[in-house]
Design an enzyme around this catalytic site. Structure first.
Site, PDB file in Angstrom:
ATOM      1  N   GLN A   1      -3.185  -2.379  -1.456  1.00 50.58           N
ATOM      2  CA  GLN A   1      -4.439  -3.106  -0.950  1.00 50.58           C
ATOM      3  C   GLN A   1      -4.016  -4.362  -0.144  1.00 50.58           C
ATOM      4  O   GLN A   1      -4.802  -4.877   0.522  1.00 50.58           O
ATOM      5  CB  GLN A   1      -5.295  -3.423  -2.054  1.00 50.58           C
TER       6      GLN A   1
ATOM      7  N   ASP B   1     -11.004  23.318  20.774  1.00 52.40           N
ATOM      8  CA  ASP B   1     -11.077  23.758  19.427  1.00 52.40           C
ATOM      9  C   ASP B   1     -10.041  23.234  18.497  1.00 52.40           C
ATOM     10  O   ASP B   1     -10.052  22.945  17.282  1.00 52.40           O
ATOM     11  CB  ASP B   1     -11.159  25.334  19.516  1.00 52.40           C
TER      12      ASP B   1
ATOM     13  N   GLU C   1     -12.527   4.866   8.022  1.00 56.00           N
ATOM     14  CA  GLU C   1     -12.420   4.017   8.904  1.00 56.00           C
ATOM     15  C   GLU C   1     -12.039   4.421  10.526  1.00 56.00           C
ATOM     16  O   GLU C   1     -12.336   3.828  11.558  1.00 56.00           O
ATOM     17  CB  GLU C   1     -10.979   3.093   8.777  1.00 56.00           C
TER      18      GLU C   1
ATOM     19  N   ARG D   1      -8.330 -13.392   1.110  1.00 58.18           N
ATOM     20  CA  ARG D   1      -9.251 -13.172  -0.359  1.00 58.18           C
ATOM     21  C   ARG D   1      -9.530 -14.498  -0.931  1.00 58.18           C
ATOM     22  O   ARG D   1     -10.439 -14.857  -1.433  1.00 58.18           O
ATOM     23  CB  ARG D   1      -8.637 -12.146  -1.171  1.00 58.18           C
TER      24      ARG D   1
END
Lengths: 626, 626
Positions: A432, A150, A371, A479
């Site tokens: 980011q 719990d 995630e 990127r």
């Protein structure tokens, strides 16, 4: 079994036996969590001796029902269950927590009947979601059972799993919460408010039942009901008593994580005999057999063959982001390897996992922005023989680091792919930017950490990851677009590096990877024109590093290495190289991100962090001034 | 304002202005998330120009209502709101995302009106819980408003915050979810199922309202209702349209994170004028003033004075676990410093935070097993001038690493204390061992990492942490008892180390910390008897390391350093020392945990990992064989 009555008596006896061993094992070890076992013993007895359809003698039968002990501190219960199946000896169970025993303090996969390593709370349900989803994919009928405590239901990861199980309508997933209302040091947040548990899970679209967790017959009935549910996962809220059956601990604070040793052990066992006289005296001959699993046509054959991908067909100089090359390679890998699945956290158009989705939609799973659960699910897929590739922004894997840590402890072969690394992402700003991902992924036992600088090496490293099954593999993608440097047939073995520039007059060796490798090559050109020669190494494998080549080149480069990385200095490429060559008398200089970055154009940020070509050139200017 | 009608017109005009700037700022930057701003513009307009009681010209007035933009990618909205208050110029807002501008891609505290750094989703609500709880503690009347996106509500951390806000009955916390149903690459998990949102949050005990998120009057009414709620937090589910007001993007997929540049910007602004003609043409003189905050008696004066603790009164040789010394020191710190609060994740009897609770129960907050929310709450306390000490097992901080990362980006001064580090915890096994915590805490900008070996140094380092306000400080404590080594008046400045043994014939320098320091001292005794002399350094400050002393001792110790640590080799003490002395021609040898550990007795585990005294001695045997 002749009758229901006989069966109940048999299971009550088994629950009694589980309690006995849950006291004895910690007693001999001098530590452990007997009271956390006593509250859940009846649930486990009903699961192993009534609910589950499995062949315990072939525990890796792919059609066996699965059991995940999310409340890992109740490990003795798990060991005792397999003891009661005759597959763990008295001697083995009494080796609990001793050095060398597979029966560790919290379960690991060294105990072969453990589904996964548990002990950090709130992870088991995610693993269960992965296994249940895998059953749907494989068209297998096994069910996945998860036993939670719990206290752990307050972990957010549980609610991530709860949401996704509903989204995928996982009616083959049945979870229990052992509501004994006592945490480690205080009452749980919800105490015995069973109604609130029921309301919360119901609101999330689960079928919820509540039950007396110490009544075998009620537990059997609730299991029967759970098996009838269609289209939604099932949560069973079992009201229990911590330390149940041992009078001096039952329902009392102060006994969490306390073994009953010496006289207390004897007293506890006496209490059990007194409180369960019939079960203690049980001596009936019985013909119990587990319900066997329903064999399925083998819809999926766990790929054990070595994965061999065709070469890529990139052109040298072509501008391609490694994140895109990853998506492309993954889609191709999916063509030749049915075991591959792709998990995404709602960033598929950034990581380029969407390329895989386009061609293999049935093996692509949207996990939404959660995630922790995504990584936990990956462990579930790994348990069932799949090859999970899990991708999100490199920075956001930090959200799931405990799950990754536990996956590593459970030797799960997760393939993690983090995009948008470094300050080179530019304007989106520090939140980011993956700037600690190398450090986080390096300090996992058996992990490998790969960082390609171009599309060809990305393609080859994805293949390497598919083959690596000893633990976590991590690929760091970029990127921005970078030019293709390598021929398509170049090989990129794990642990290696590529010597891209060298001469017999090198004054230093520049070691870089990813975007900074391209900066290093630019610096090389500039310096060469000034008659300053340096060797340049592409360290695409950051862990492991087989140092021979590095050392050889460094020796011929004035025993001097300069590392350049788009990552914080701590735990990154510089320290990895230093570690590999720490007792070789090499001089190291490190360029890397050394303060909190900010938004800006990528080129500007590489410049202000002193990790671009100009910074490398300036470094040599200073070097020669000295 | 003369009438409600006038006020509504004024706010509609402000919402229009927020939209205009939410288009213009990304347009000039060439990147950003205008459509995510357009959906929430009306909510933000109502918050800033109707709901909030604050003095914008004294933004740090402790009685101001707080606003947290959890959906950080909508940063232009935040900047535009302060622009509309007259505190951000046109030029400033158009510097958005440019290098050097405080108006970053996602908010950081470089923008002084940002409450905290956001941009990793699902964190803002936890910060809000911390602030709201702090208001209760401080007996202040400010309210905390949090604006979340719908996608981020799938993050488990949100549900951790939701649970705790209900537990503490935070009726001064009002959150919005901007349900525009479009995520980055797909529809959200719940789409427009407003009813499900309402049911879920209601089941968790919140007062929930749903509202048309584009109707100013309705938003004002719902705020009025929210202000009437007593005894529970309020969640407002606002149905909105992504890209609202710009016809070519409204409600359409494919526009996430896309700035409207060139002709698109003009078209978008035209659409706004067309769709909000009255607001666009608004030219009324107005006398709007923000509702001023209700001033409170200063119940708490944020401690800016340097904390000076009395010395401890330990006796040399006394056996005390550093975790216990931490709890003791924290309680004393609490005596002299009202700002100190303690947050616990239901392990207070393991970390010894319970000692603080005993003497300062009103400043002790039980966060239950939900580490992510606990750390987020800590940020909230830090925002409001408190000194939060947050403790759990060192391994379980990995559960909250993204929150810690974001706290560091937001320069929050969290004091994190991780107990149960290393294999020396013994039988509980690898899931409970903090073996990567040093690596994880080192790679945070501005962090400091401290690791005491005895009670005296623990006491002094707790004092140092209280004083350190530039970022994250981390203290690593040990489960087992260790002897007191230092005099109570010894000083332990951050960045320093202690030279415990040295001579003029040292063949190497052993650098250790925590448990291994004691192993190093044992090895010293043994080696000295064999006439092998080594220097021994206690590296209690692992980050930063001011290397002068280390280098000096290493120079006099054969230029050889041996590090010994109860931590994985990656990112730990060895690499920290190498980094500090990387270009000094020192030979390094590293002893540390190098594979997946298992359960066993602490002494046994230190031995098998080769980090005990015997391992150090054997190392010297080998050294002299060569």
């Amino acid at each position: 079994m002749k009758s229901l009555h006989n069966l109940i008596e048999f299971i009550e006896h088994k629950a009694y036996a589980l309690r006995v061993w849950s006291i004895k094992a910690p007693a001999q070890a001098g530590s452990g969590h007997p009271t956390s076992c006593l509250s859940a013993a009846d649930i486990v007895a009903v699961l192993f001796f009534y609910a589950m359809r499995y062949d315990p003698y072939h525990y890796n039968n792919p059609d066996n029902d699965r059991f995940i002990l999310s409340k890992g501190h109740a490990a003795p219960l798990l060991y005792a269950a397999w003891h009661e199946l005759g597959l763990v000896t008295d001697e083995e169970i009494l080796s609990y927590r001793k050095f060398g025993s597979p029966l560790e303090g919290h379960p690991t996969r060294r105990f072969k009947y453990a589904e996964t390593a548990t002990g950090s709370l709130g992870i088991g349900l995610s693993v269960g979601v992965g296994e249940a989803l895998c059953a749907k994919l494989d068209k297998r009928d096994y069910r996945t059972y998860v036993l939670m405590g719990d206290s752990e239901s307050s972990e957010g990861s549980v609610w991530e799993a709860v949401q996704l199980a509903e989204y995928y309508k996982l009616d083959n997933l049945i979870a229990f919460i052992d509501v004994n209302n006592l945490g480690q040091s205080s009452e749980t947040m919800l105490d015995y408010k069973i109604k609130q548990y029921v309301e919360r899970f119901s609101a999330f679209g689960w079928q919820v039942f509540d039950v007396d967790g110490h009544n075998i017959k009620s537990l059997m009935e609730v299991i029967d009901k759970a098996h009838q549910v269609v289209g939604k996962p099932v949560m069973i809220i079992a009201k229990t008593v911590k330390g149940y059956g041992v009078d001096f601990s039952a329902g009392l604070q102060g006994f969490h994580g306390k073994a009953f040793t010496g006289e207390k052990e004897q007293k506890a066992l006496e209490d059990l005999r007194k409180n369960f006289p019939q079960a203690a005296a049980y001596a009936a001959q019985n013909d119990w057999q587990p319900k066997h699993p329903k064999p399925n046509a083998v819809a999926f054959d766990s790929a054990t063959a070595i994965v061999i991908m065709e070469n890529s067909e990139y052109k040298k100089g072509e501008m391609i982001a490694t994140r895109k090359a990853y998506g492309t390679a993954l889609a191709l890998l999916g063509d030749i390897c049915d075991a591959v699945v792709s998990l995404d956290a709602e960033v598929k158009n950034s990581t380029y996992a969407e390329i895989f989705e386009t061609v293999h939609p049935e093996r692509f799973f949207q996990c939404f922005i959660a995630e922790q659960n995504m990584v936990g699910m990956g462990v579930g897929f790994d348990c069932r023989g799949r090859i999970p590739f899990i991708s999100t922004f490199s920075s956001f894997f930090s959200r799931a680091h405990d799950q990754i840590r536990m996956a590593a402890i459970g030797t799960a072969a997760l393939r993690l792919v983090g995009s948008h690394c470094g300050v080179s992402i530019g304007q989106d700003g520090p939140s980011q930017m993956g700037l600690e991902d190398i450090a986080l992924m390096r300090c996992l036992p058996e992990s490998i950490v790969l960082y390609p600088c171009d599309a060809v090496s990305t393609h080859k490293l994805v293949e390497q990851m598919a083959r690596y099954s000893n633990g976590i593999s991590y690929l760091r993608t970029t990127r921005m677009e970078t030019p293709v440097l390598y021929d398509n047939d170049e090989q990129f073995p794990v642990g290696g590096c590529k010597v891209l520039r060298k001469s017999d007059k090198d004054v230093a060796c520049i070691v870089a990877a990813g975007v900074t490798l391209h900066e290093a090559l630019k610096a090389y050109e500039f310096l060469a024109k000034q008659n300053i020669f340096v060797s340049v190494i592409d360290l695409y494998s950051i862990k492991p590093i087989y140092g021979a080549t590095l050392l050889d080149v460094a020796r011929k480069s004035n025993n001097t290495i300069i590392t350049v990385e788009d990552h914080y200095l701590e735990g990154g490429i510089g320290e990895a190289v230093m570690s590999a060559l720490c007792n070789e008398n090499i001089i190291f200089h490190t360029l890397g991100v050394n303060w909190l970055p900010r938004s800006g154009a990528p080129e500007k940020l590489l410049a202000v962090e002193f990790i671009d070509a100009q910074a490398i050139i300036r470094f040599f200017d200073h070097m020669f001034e000295r």
